[in-house]
Scaffold this motif. Structure first.
Motif, PDB file in Angstrom:
ATOM      1  N   LEU A  32       0.844  -1.189   0.000  1.00 52.23           N
ATOM      2  CA  LEU A  32       0.000   0.000   0.000  1.00 52.23           C
ATOM      3  C   LEU A  32       0.887   1.250   0.000  1.00 52.23           C
ATOM      4  O   LEU A  32       2.025   1.205   0.480  1.00 52.23           O
ATOM      5  N   PRO A  33       0.375   2.373  -0.486  1.00 51.48           N
ATOM      6  CA  PRO A  33       1.200   3.580  -0.517  1.00 51.48           C
ATOM      7  C   PRO A  33       1.526   4.132   0.876  1.00 51.48           C
ATOM      8  O   PRO A  33       2.543   4.782   1.066  1.00 51.48           O
ATOM      9  N   TYR A  34       0.653   3.877   1.852  1.00 45.94           N
ATOM     10  CA  TYR A  34       0.875   4.308   3.233  1.00 45.94           C
ATOM     11  C   TYR A  34       0.612   3.124   4.153  1.00 45.94           C
ATOM     12  O   TYR A  34      -0.032   2.161   3.760  1.00 45.94           O
ATOM     13  N   SER A  35       1.065   3.236   5.383  1.00 47.62           N
ATOM     14  CA  SER A  35       0.835   2.143   6.323  1.00 47.62           C
ATOM     15  C   SER A  35      -0.656   2.062   6.658  1.00 47.62           C
ATOM     16  O   SER A  35      -1.366   3.072   6.605  1.00 47.62           O
ATOM     17  N   PRO A  36      -1.146   0.886   7.016  1.00 46.76           N
ATOM     18  CA  PRO A  36      -2.573   0.751   7.360  1.00 46.76           C
ATOM     19  C   PRO A  36      -2.990   1.657   8.520  1.00 46.76           C
ATOM     20  O   PRO A  36      -4.100   2.171   8.534  1.00 46.76           O
ATOM     21  N   THR A  37      -2.099   1.866   9.479  1.00 45.08           N
ATOM     22  CA  THR A  37      -2.419   2.734  10.607  1.00 45.08           C
ATOM     23  C   THR A  37      -2.627   4.165  10.140  1.00 45.08           C
ATOM     24  O   THR A  37      -3.578   4.830  10.550  1.00 45.08           O
ATOM     25  N   THR A  38      -1.742   4.646   9.272  1.00 52.41           N
ATOM     26  CA  THR A  38      -1.862   6.005   8.759  1.00 52.41           C
ATOM     27  C   THR A  38      -3.163   6.172   7.980  1.00 52.41           C
ATOM     28  O   THR A  38      -3.860   7.184   8.114  1.00 52.41           O
ATOM     29  N   MET A  39      -3.503   5.182   7.187  1.00 51.40           N
ATOM     30  CA  MET A  39      -4.735   5.275   6.407  1.00 51.40           C
ATOM     31  C   MET A  39      -5.966   5.204   7.306  1.00 51.40           C
ATOM     32  O   MET A  39      -6.965   5.887   7.049  1.00 51.40           O
ATOM     33  N   ALA A  40      -5.912   4.425   8.392  1.00 53.64           N
ATOM     34  CA  ALA A  40      -7.033   4.349   9.325  1.00 53.64           C
ATOM     35  C   ALA A  40      -7.232   5.680  10.039  1.00 53.64           C
ATOM     36  O   ALA A  40      -8.359   6.158  10.194  1.00 53.64           O
ATOM     37  N   VAL A  41      -6.134   6.289  10.491  1.00 49.42           N
ATOM     38  CA  VAL A  41      -6.225   7.593  11.158  1.00 49.42           C
ATOM     39  C   VAL A  41      -6.750   8.644  10.181  1.00 49.42           C
ATOM     40  O   VAL A  41      -7.612   9.459  10.534  1.00 49.42           O
ATOM     41  N   GLY A  42      -6.268   8.619   8.960  1.00 53.50           N
ATOM     42  CA  GLY A  42      -6.745   9.561   7.950  1.00 53.50           C
ATOM     43  C   GLY A  42      -8.227   9.377   7.665  1.00 53.50           C
ATOM     44  O   GLY A  42      -8.976  10.361   7.554  1.00 53.50           O
ATOM     45  N   GLY A  43      -8.687   8.144   7.564  1.00 59.36           N
ATOM     46  CA  GLY A  43     -10.104   7.872   7.343  1.00 59.36           C
ATOM     47  C   GLY A  43     -10.960   8.341   8.503  1.00 59.36           C
ATOM     48  O   GLY A  43     -12.045   8.894   8.309  1.00 59.36           O
ATOM     49  N   ALA A  48     -14.711  12.238  10.803  1.00 61.67           N
ATOM     50  CA  ALA A  48     -15.004  13.207  11.864  1.00 61.67           C
ATOM     51  C   ALA A  48     -15.295  14.586  11.275  1.00 61.67           C
ATOM     52  O   ALA A  48     -16.205  15.288  11.741  1.00 61.67           O
ATOM     53  N   ALA A  49     -14.541  14.979  10.268  1.00 59.21           N
ATOM     54  CA  ALA A  49     -14.768  16.287   9.637  1.00 59.21           C
ATOM     55  C   ALA A  49     -16.139  16.323   8.958  1.00 59.21           C
ATOM     56  O   ALA A  49     -16.865  17.331   9.054  1.00 59.21           O
ATOM     57  N   ILE A  50     -16.514  15.242   8.289  1.00 52.83           N
ATOM     58  CA  ILE A  50     -17.832  15.193   7.642  1.00 52.83           C
ATOM     59  C   ILE A  50     -18.936  15.229   8.705  1.00 52.83           C
ATOM     60  O   ILE A  50     -19.932  15.952   8.562  1.00 52.83           O
ATOM     61  N   GLY A  51     -18.758  14.491   9.792  1.00 54.72           N
ATOM     62  CA  GLY A  51     -19.750  14.490  10.875  1.00 54.72           C
ATOM     63  C   GLY A  51     -19.903  15.857  11.507  1.00 54.72           C
ATOM     64  O   GLY A  51     -21.024  16.310  11.777  1.00 54.72           O
ATOM     65  N   TYR A  52     -18.797  16.543  11.743  1.00 53.24           N
ATOM     66  CA  TYR A  52     -18.869  17.888  12.327  1.00 53.24           C
ATOM     67  C   TYR A  52     -19.564  18.841  11.371  1.00 53.24           C
ATOM     68  O   TYR A  52     -20.377  19.676  11.789  1.00 53.24           O
ATOM     69  N   ALA A  53     -19.276  18.726  10.074  1.00 57.33           N
ATOM     70  CA  ALA A  53     -19.920  19.601   9.094  1.00 57.33           C
ATOM     71  C   ALA A  53     -21.425  19.366   9.067  1.00 57.33           C
ATOM     72  O   ALA A  53     -22.214  20.316   8.957  1.00 57.33           O
ATOM     73  N   VAL A  54     -21.855  18.106   9.199  1.00 58.90           N
ATOM     74  CA  VAL A  54     -23.289  17.809   9.231  1.00 58.90           C
ATOM     75  C   VAL A  54     -23.921  18.412  10.474  1.00 58.90           C
ATOM     76  O   VAL A  54     -24.980  19.046  10.403  1.00 58.90           O
ATOM     77  N   LEU A  55     -23.284  18.222  11.627  1.00 56.27           N
ATOM     78  CA  LEU A  55     -23.832  18.801  12.860  1.00 56.27           C
ATOM     79  C   LEU A  55     -23.871  20.325  12.786  1.00 56.27           C
ATOM     80  O   LEU A  55     -24.828  20.957  13.219  1.00 56.27           O
ATOM     81  N   TYR A  56     -22.831  20.923  12.239  1.00 55.66           N
ATOM     82  CA  TYR A  56     -22.761  22.383  12.145  1.00 55.66           C
ATOM     83  C   TYR A  56     -23.850  22.914  11.212  1.00 55.66           C
ATOM     84  O   TYR A  56     -24.435  23.964  11.465  1.00 55.66           O
ATOM     85  N   SER A  57     -24.138  22.169  10.145  1.00 59.50           N
ATOM     86  CA  SER A  57     -25.153  22.637   9.199  1.00 59.50           C
ATOM     87  C   SER A  57     -26.566  22.514   9.767  1.00 59.50           C
ATOM     88  O   SER A  57     -27.467  23.222   9.340  1.00 59.50           O
TER      89      SER A  57
END
Length: 85
Positions: A32-43, A48-57
């Protein structure tokens, strides 16, 4: 294509002998291009950003996104939230 046709066409080098690179499926990578841990944290951060945007809207001007999250999860009732002053 018969062996004679292959020689006539001049494409002998493009043929791969049997058993060379077995198990390779199209253009899939072994690593993989990045480690699985890095990809899990990124996901998680993206989710979380999408969830916050939904709550904020969905919040009203007098409520905070935290108040909306508390009511949505059932931790608080709408009457228990504090309007901002």
């Amino acid at each position: 294509m018969s062996p004679e046709e292959v020689k006539r066409a001049g494409v002998e080098a493009s043929q791969r002998p049997p058993g060379h690179n077995p198990g390779e499926v199209l253009h899939q990578r072994r690593k993989l291009p990045y480690s699985p841990t890095t990809m899990a944290v990124g996901g998680f951060l993206i989710a979380a950003a999408i969830g916050y945007a939904v709550l904020y809207s969905k919040k009203k001007p007098e409520a905070s996104a935290g108040d909306v999250a508390r009511v949505a999860t059932g931790v608080a009732k709408p009457e228990d939230t504090h309007p901002r002053k």
